[in-house]
Design a protein around this motif. Structure first.
Motif, PDB file in Angstrom:
ATOM      1  N   ARG A 541       0.862  -1.180   0.000  1.00  0.00           N
ATOM      2  CA  ARG A 541       0.000   0.000   0.000  1.00  0.00           C
ATOM      3  C   ARG A 541       0.899   1.232   0.000  1.00  0.00           C
ATOM      4  O   ARG A 541       1.450   1.623   1.034  1.00  0.00           O
ATOM      5  N   THR A 542       1.068   1.784  -1.193  1.00  0.00           N
ATOM      6  CA  THR A 542       2.031   2.871  -1.365  1.00  0.00           C
ATOM      7  C   THR A 542       1.422   3.981  -2.206  1.00  0.00           C
ATOM      8  O   THR A 542       0.460   3.776  -2.958  1.00  0.00           O
ATOM      9  N   LEU A 543       2.052   5.168  -2.098  1.00  0.00           N
ATOM     10  CA  LEU A 543       1.602   6.347  -2.828  1.00  0.00           C
ATOM     11  C   LEU A 543       2.812   7.098  -3.350  1.00  0.00           C
ATOM     12  O   LEU A 543       3.852   7.181  -2.674  1.00  0.00           O
ATOM     13  N   SER A 544       2.689   7.632  -4.566  1.00  0.00           N
ATOM     14  CA  SER A 544       3.698   8.580  -5.059  1.00  0.00           C
ATOM     15  C   SER A 544       2.974   9.720  -5.765  1.00  0.00           C
ATOM     16  O   SER A 544       1.968   9.509  -6.447  1.00  0.00           O
ATOM     17  N   VAL A 545       3.496  10.934  -5.572  1.00  0.00           N
ATOM     18  CA  VAL A 545       2.931  12.137  -6.200  1.00  0.00           C
ATOM     19  C   VAL A 545       4.102  12.925  -6.773  1.00  0.00           C
ATOM     20  O   VAL A 545       5.098  13.165  -6.074  1.00  0.00           O
ATOM     21  N   ARG A 546       3.971  13.332  -8.051  1.00  0.00           N
ATOM     22  CA  ARG A 546       5.106  14.023  -8.677  1.00  0.00           C
ATOM     23  C   ARG A 546       4.623  14.832  -9.870  1.00  0.00           C
ATOM     24  O   ARG A 546       3.578  14.546 -10.462  1.00  0.00           O
ATOM     25  N   PRO A 547       5.406  15.842 -10.260  1.00  0.00           N
ATOM     26  CA  PRO A 547       5.138  16.524 -11.535  1.00  0.00           C
ATOM     27  C   PRO A 547       5.719  15.698 -12.683  1.00  0.00           C
ATOM     28  O   PRO A 547       6.703  14.969 -12.516  1.00  0.00           O
ATOM     29  N   ALA A 548       5.107  15.821 -13.837  1.00  0.00           N
ATOM     30  CA  ALA A 548       5.598  15.092 -15.012  1.00  0.00           C
ATOM     31  C   ALA A 548       5.244  15.863 -16.270  1.00  0.00           C
ATOM     32  O   ALA A 548       4.240  16.593 -16.320  1.00  0.00           O
ATOM     33  N   GLY A 549       6.068  15.702 -17.291  1.00  0.00           N
ATOM     34  CA  GLY A 549       5.804  16.319 -18.593  1.00  0.00           C
ATOM     35  C   GLY A 549       6.107  15.328 -19.698  1.00  0.00           C
ATOM     36  O   GLY A 549       6.903  14.408 -19.525  1.00  0.00           O
ATOM     37  N   ALA A 550       5.450  15.503 -20.829  1.00  0.00           N
ATOM     38  CA  ALA A 550       5.668  14.607 -21.969  1.00  0.00           C
ATOM     39  C   ALA A 550       5.668  15.409 -23.256  1.00  0.00           C
ATOM     40  O   ALA A 550       4.998  16.441 -23.374  1.00  0.00           O
ATOM     41  N   THR A 551       6.430  14.896 -24.230  1.00  0.00           N
ATOM     42  CA  THR A 551       6.548  15.549 -25.536  1.00  0.00           C
ATOM     43  C   THR A 551       6.552  14.494 -26.625  1.00  0.00           C
ATOM     44  O   THR A 551       7.177  13.433 -26.468  1.00  0.00           O
TER      45      THR A 551
END
Length: 711
Positions: A541-551
């Protein structure tokens, strides 16, 4: 000096198997134990043709110069592109073979091919011109010289197609002897009807446009029975028999003549194992009889055409019904499935033709805002296939009618990408086989889907009408029904938009795994907030939160999100993407909610805040999904020792993905896999690592570092 020659031509080509959103070939289980059919055919055919060995007369195995130095050949541009990415040492050998065969006169063995394997007589003239120009430009870029000849896909021909070739400076093409209609002396005399039974294919013929006599080129016709025998395997069953068959077709004396054999190049080694060795021995036996290999360019330079020819309109080498195989149920079908119908061919072509016209109208209207000549810009846009952002901007500046801002540049590039996919929709293999659910037809429909995605981004939604037309393409398989159901079940799920690419990378990173992304996409993951919640035994039971960008570079598509990944069991994941322009996001606050709420309540809260979770493990791209499931096998089912081994293997693979050279570790683990109850080939990502090690070995074998070779 003997003027008795033999010319063996091989057309090396594969359907473009790449997923158009990824620019990469995904796993094809039917090619097992290889990753895909390109890999398999490279091993069975392309490798032996440029690196092979053969049995000598005494049965010993001896090395020989690669066959491409002794035969005429063309490679499809999409296949060359794949070789460049995945088998670069083989591509180098192909280019070296042409350079070596060119000698001092520059008349090499390689000839060009239109950029897409489309049936040109079924396409508008403007499309013919673009595909021929792209093919010639790609050839010149790769081989470092202008092409003298051009192979027509399926040798499909009409006068307009030949006019396009002549206008672009092509000096010759190759046709089946069944495609000759009439002959006469060059420039004079009455025409005499001809057929494959009476045409002499040992000399070139001159074709002159009936509409514009300045448009002319040479046509070489191949020996029908010999060439058919290569396809069936009869001709290449025995070197002595092959050589005798060539000698039997030569006239006595030293009159200028060339026995001409042409077939798919994949007949040598792939369709008929060992056929490449038979061909090598055949050429040796013929050389002993003073019959030497020659290519079309060199023979044409020595012996210009003595006769003029008319060609049969709208014909090909692979369909006795003209071009029926690509537009109707003409009777051509697999001998294995004689009861299946191909009535789906006509509605498939109709749907694609109508879609192409609609996309062309969009292109002409929109591109006219940016380009001085939209269609000239399309013709030149083959230069964009290997261009970086700066080169793309220079290209646009050269063709623009006015200075373009960044938004205009992105829109212009999307229009050109739309045209690339729209032309690729007509790859001939889509109609060649048995059912619209086949892999080749699915590949063409994927191109249509990508074109529709680009059109939608430009403000034109044409998908509903297109899919409705596909209902007329009836499948032979009751479970699929028609083309519309095939679209929804087998085509639409293969789409990879930017949000899915981000979810793919974020899910793998959440597990500590390095995501391998195809060259068409770039994903940047920012630093992650991570939290772990104690729970029931055996649950993660885990969580991750992050900014991300794609091109996506080819169309300058970009996006930026906050990515939330929640795992509440070994294979149970949810992933939310929140646009970053929507404001700031507090990861600690989300982490607090996870600790405060049970799993179901937490996910309900996230759905309410960010919309329903679009992604779980299904967002992971196809090549990774099965490997990931194997890597996440429950430890209780593996046992502690096997679980540790699997963890070590996964760490080594990920180290390679991050740029490390863990060759020794991988080889040791592969060696020890059976001691832990694993088949080496069953390990997650084993086939990917086989390719990596294969490439490393090729680097060493073609290099000059004795220490590396010894290791």
């Amino acid at each position: 000096m003997s003027h008795r020659h033999v010319c063996v031509h091989g057309c090396f080509d594969q359907p473009p198997r790449e997923n158009p959103w990824l620019g990469e070939v995904e796993r094809e289980d039917s090619a097992f134990p290889f990753h895909d059919w390109n890999c398999r055919i490279a091993e069975e055919c392309y490798g032996p043709m440029v690196l092979g060995v053969r049995a000598g007369c005494d049965g010993s195995v001896i090395a020989y110069d690669d066959l491409l130095r002794r035969m005429s050949f063309n490679f499809g541009p999409s296949l060359l592109d794949w070789l460049e990415r995945r088998r670069s040492s083989l591509l180098r050998r192909v280019l070296e073979a042409d350079k070596a065969s060119a000698g001092s006169d520059g008349l090499g063995n390689a000839i060009a091919q239109p950029y897409c394997h489309a049936i040109l007589p079924l396409m508008p003239r403007r499309d013919k011109e673009t595909l021929v120009r792209w093919g010639l430009a790609d050839f010149e870029t790769r081989f470092g010289r202008k092409a003298k000849g051009l192979w027509l896909p399926e040798t499909a021909v009409d006068d307009e197609t030949l006019e396009v070739l002549a206008a672009e400076g092509v000096e010759f093409t190759i046709l089946s002897s069944t495609q000759a209609a009439a002959v006469r002396a060059v420039g004079a005399g009455a025409w005499t009807q001809t057929s494959s039974e009476i045409l002499d294919p040992k000399l070139p013929y001159l074709w002159v446009s009936p509409h514009d006599p300045s448009r002319r080129l040479a046509v070489f016709f191949f020996h029908q029975r010999l060439s058919d025998g290569v396809v069936s395997g009869e001709t290449v069953a025995d070197a002595s028999g092959f050589a005798d068959a060539v000698l039997a077709r030569l006239l006595p004396g030293n009159a200028a003549q060339m026995v001409h054999v042409a077939s798919d190049g994949e007949c040598y080694g792939h369709r008929h194992p060992g056929a490449e060795r038979v061909l090598a021995l055949t050429l040796d036996l013929l050389a002993a009889e003073s019959v030497t290999p020659i290519n079309h360019s060199r023979f044409l330079r020595l012996f210009p055409p003595p006769l003029e020819v008319k060609v049969r309109q709208r014909t090909s080498w692979s369909c006795p019904h003209g071009l029926g195989r690509w537009e109707r149920d003409c009777g051509c079908r697999s001998s294995r499935l004689p009861d299946w119908k191909q009535e789906w061919r006509a509605p498939l072509r109709d749907a694609l033709d109508r879609l192409a016209r609609r996309l062309d109208s969009l292109y002409e209207d929109e591109a006219g805002r940016f380009f001085a000549d939209p269609w000239a810009a399309r013709d030149a846009s083959v230069l964009l296939l290997r261009a970086d952002a700066a080169a793309s901007s220079r290209f646009l500046a050269a063709h623009a009618k006015r200075p373009l801002c960044a938004e205009d540049e992105a829109r212009a590039l999307r229009l050109l990408a739309l045209q690339r996919e729209r032309l690729a929709m007509f790859n001939s293999c889509a109609w060649f086989f048995d059912d619209p659910s086949g892999a080749e037809t699915l590949s063409v429909l994927q191109r249509a889907a990508r074109a529709l995605d680009l059109a939608r981004a430009l403000g034109e939604d044409a998908e509903e009408a297109f899919v409705e037309r596909l209902t007329a393409a009836r499948s032979n398989l009751e479970g699929f029904g028609d083309g519309a159901r095939i679209w929804r079940r087998l085509v639409a799920p293969t789409r990879v938009d930017l949000p899915r690419a981000v979810a793919h990378a974020a899910l793998l990173d959440h597990l500590g795994l390095a995501a391998r992304l195809p060259p068409a996409l770039t994903v940047e993951l920012g630093p992650a907030f991570r939290a772990e919640k104690m729970g029931l035994s055996g649950r993660d039971r885990t969580l991750s939160v992050r900014p991300a960008g794609a091109t996506r570079a080819d169309a300058r598509e970009t996006g930026a999100w906050h990515v939330i990944v929640h795992r509440c069991d070994r294979l149970d994941f949810a992933c939310w993407l929140a646009p970053r322009e929507g404001g700031t996001l507090d990861p600690a606050e989300i982490g607090g909610e996870m600790f405060r709420l049970d799993d179901d309540a937490f996910r309900a809260a996230m759905d309410e805040r960010f919309g329903g979770s679009r992604f779980g493990l299904d967002a992971v791209l196809g090549d990774e999904r099965a490997e990931l499931a194997a890597a996440l096998a429950p430890e209780a089912g593996l046992g502690p020792e096997r679980a540790v081994f699997l963890h070590r293997w996964t760490d080594a693979v990920m180290a390679v993905r991050r740029g490390g050279r863990e060759d020794d570790s991988l080889l040791e683990l592969l060696y020890r896999a059976p001691h832990h109850g694993f088949l080496p080939e069953s390990l997650p990502w084993a086939r990917e690592q086989e390719d990596v090690l294969h490439e490393r070995l090729e680097e060493v074998l073609t290099g000059d570092d004795p220490a590396a070779l010894s290791r």
